[in-house]
Motif scaffolding. Structure first.
Motif, PDB file in Angstrom:
ATOM      1  N   ASN A  42      15.253  66.377   4.887  1.00  0.00           N
ATOM      2  CA  ASN A  42      14.313  65.003   4.888  1.00  0.00           C
ATOM      3  C   ASN A  42      14.408  64.326   6.113  1.00  0.00           C
ATOM      4  N   CYS A  43      13.567  63.467   6.264  1.00  0.00           N
ATOM      5  CA  CYS A  43      13.650  62.607   7.448  1.00  0.00           C
ATOM      6  C   CYS A  43      14.647  61.433   6.897  1.00  0.00           C
ATOM      7  N   TRP A  44      15.470  60.926   8.026  1.00  0.00           N
ATOM      8  CA  TRP A  44      16.589  60.099   7.704  1.00  0.00           C
ATOM      9  C   TRP A  44      16.273  58.652   8.411  1.00  0.00           C
ATOM     10  N   TYR A  45      16.300  57.339   7.680  1.00  0.00           N
ATOM     11  CA  TYR A  45      16.260  56.093   8.370  1.00  0.00           C
ATOM     12  C   TYR A  45      17.724  55.400   8.043  1.00  0.00           C
ATOM     13  N   ALA A  46      17.860  54.500   9.242  1.00  0.00           N
ATOM     14  CA  ALA A  46      19.084  54.025   9.355  1.00  0.00           C
ATOM     15  C   ALA A  46      18.934  52.428   9.611  1.00  0.00           C
ATOM     16  N   VAL A  47      19.723  51.418   9.009  1.00  0.00           N
ATOM     17  CA  VAL A  47      19.839  49.840   9.299  1.00  0.00           C
ATOM     18  C   VAL A  47      21.204  49.591   9.572  1.00  0.00           C
ATOM     19  N   ALA A  48      21.314  48.438  10.156  1.00  0.00           N
ATOM     20  CA  ALA A  48      22.809  47.674  10.426  1.00  0.00           C
ATOM     21  C   ALA A  48      22.713  46.572   9.670  1.00  0.00           C
ATOM     22  N   SER A  49      23.997  46.142   9.404  1.00  0.00           N
ATOM     23  CA  SER A  49      24.264  44.696   8.746  1.00  0.00           C
ATOM     24  C   SER A  49      24.026  43.579   9.777  1.00  0.00           C
ATOM     25  N   SER A  50      24.303  43.801  11.003  1.00  0.00           N
ATOM     26  CA  SER A  50      24.062  42.826  11.965  1.00  0.00           C
ATOM     27  C   SER A  50      23.942  43.544  13.507  1.00  0.00           C
ATOM     28  N   GLY A  51      23.603  42.802  14.499  1.00  0.00           N
ATOM     29  CA  GLY A  51      23.588  43.213  15.718  1.00  0.00           C
ATOM     30  C   GLY A  51      22.251  43.847  16.298  1.00  0.00           C
ATOM     31  N   SER A  52      22.345  44.362  17.300  1.00  0.00           N
ATOM     32  CA  SER A  52      20.952  45.087  17.900  1.00  0.00           C
ATOM     33  C   SER A  52      21.349  46.164  18.616  1.00  0.00           C
ATOM     34  N   THR A  53      22.416  46.495  19.117  1.00  0.00           N
ATOM     35  CA  THR A  53      23.157  47.458  19.987  1.00  0.00           C
ATOM     36  C   THR A  53      24.073  48.522  18.917  1.00  0.00           C
ATOM     37  N   ASN A  54      23.757  48.628  17.632  1.00  0.00           N
ATOM     38  CA  ASN A  54      24.758  49.738  17.020  1.00  0.00           C
ATOM     39  C   ASN A  54      24.548  50.977  17.313  1.00  0.00           C
ATOM     40  N   SER A  55      25.466  51.729  17.433  1.00  0.00           N
ATOM     41  CA  SER A  55      25.162  53.332  17.696  1.00  0.00           C
ATOM     42  C   SER A  55      25.664  54.173  16.695  1.00  0.00           C
ATOM     43  N   LEU A  56      24.525  55.065  16.290  1.00  0.00           N
ATOM     44  CA  LEU A  56      24.767  56.105  15.512  1.00  0.00           C
ATOM     45  C   LEU A  56      24.450  57.630  16.132  1.00  0.00           C
ATOM     46  N   SER A  57      25.401  58.297  15.786  1.00  0.00           N
ATOM     47  CA  SER A  57      25.083  59.774  16.503  1.00  0.00           C
ATOM     48  C   SER A  57      24.630  60.680  15.201  1.00  0.00           C
ATOM     49  N   VAL A  58      23.699  61.668  15.300  1.00  0.00           N
ATOM     50  CA  VAL A  58      23.343  62.251  14.339  1.00  0.00           C
ATOM     51  C   VAL A  58      23.536  63.854  14.686  1.00  0.00           C
ATOM     52  N   VAL A  59      24.171  64.652  13.956  1.00  0.00           N
ATOM     53  CA  VAL A  59      24.364  65.863  14.476  1.00  0.00           C
ATOM     54  C   VAL A  59      23.611  67.075  13.161  1.00  0.00           C
ATOM     55  N   GLU A  60      22.863  67.701  13.686  1.00  0.00           N
ATOM     56  CA  GLU A  60      22.076  68.609  12.991  1.00  0.00           C
ATOM     57  C   GLU A  60      22.558  70.254  13.312  1.00  0.00           C
ATOM     58  N   PHE A  61      22.487  70.734  11.918  1.00  0.00           N
ATOM     59  CA  PHE A  61      23.083  72.158  12.013  1.00  0.00           C
ATOM     60  C   PHE A  61      21.685  72.857  11.557  1.00  0.00           C
ATOM     61  N   PHE A  62      21.655  73.973  12.434  1.00  0.00           N
ATOM     62  CA  PHE A  62      20.301  74.865  11.809  1.00  0.00           C
ATOM     63  C   PHE A  62      20.828  76.401  11.376  1.00  0.00           C
TER      64      PHE A  62
END
Length: 128
Positions: free
Chosen positions: A108-128
């Motif tokens: 599926n597609c995935w969405y993200a949201v943070a509790s506060s701030g505007s520069t939070n960084s999230l790394s996504v690693v995909e395995f095929f």
């Protein structure tokens, strides 16, 4: 000629080896055809408004999310296939990670949201 106990021991060893091979081959990213696996994407602007973290992929076998800021103060939430809301979905603590396999909506597609701030960084690693 080998005795019955010897044959049973040899067969048991072969079954154990085959089981280890199957476990390795079914792990994320362990396919002979996966030339682009794993593939990492880094989102640097996860805010309090839901953003698309990763698009749908029919080829994806697993996906892993990492909070790239281990000392950050913002929690993040991820949600498959729909807009994520703060305090709903799957929480990722600062420095935390979460892995999803194919039976748990990795495609599926995935969405993200943070509790506060505007520069939070999230790394996504995909395995095929």
């Amino acid at each position: 000629m080998a005795g019955g106990d010897d044959l049973a021991s040899i067969t048991k060893g072969q079954v154990q080896n085959l089981g280890q091979l199957v476990a390795w081959a079914s792990a994320p990213g362990q396919t002979l055809s996966s030339t682009s696996s794993p593939r990492a994407t880094n989102l640097t602007a996860v805010t309090t408004t839901s953003v698309l973290a990763i698009a749908t992929s029919a080829l994806r076998r697993a996906i892993e999310f990492h909070s790239s800021d281990p000392v950050g103060n913002a929690y993040m939430w991820i949600m498959p296939g729909t807009t994520a809301f703060a305090r709903r979905g799957i929480p990722i603590v600062p420095g935390g990670r979460y892995q999803v396999n194919a039976s748990m909506a990795a495609n599926n597609c995935w969405y993200a949201v943070a509790s506060s701030g505007s520069t939070n960084s999230l790394s996504v690693v995909e395995f095929f």
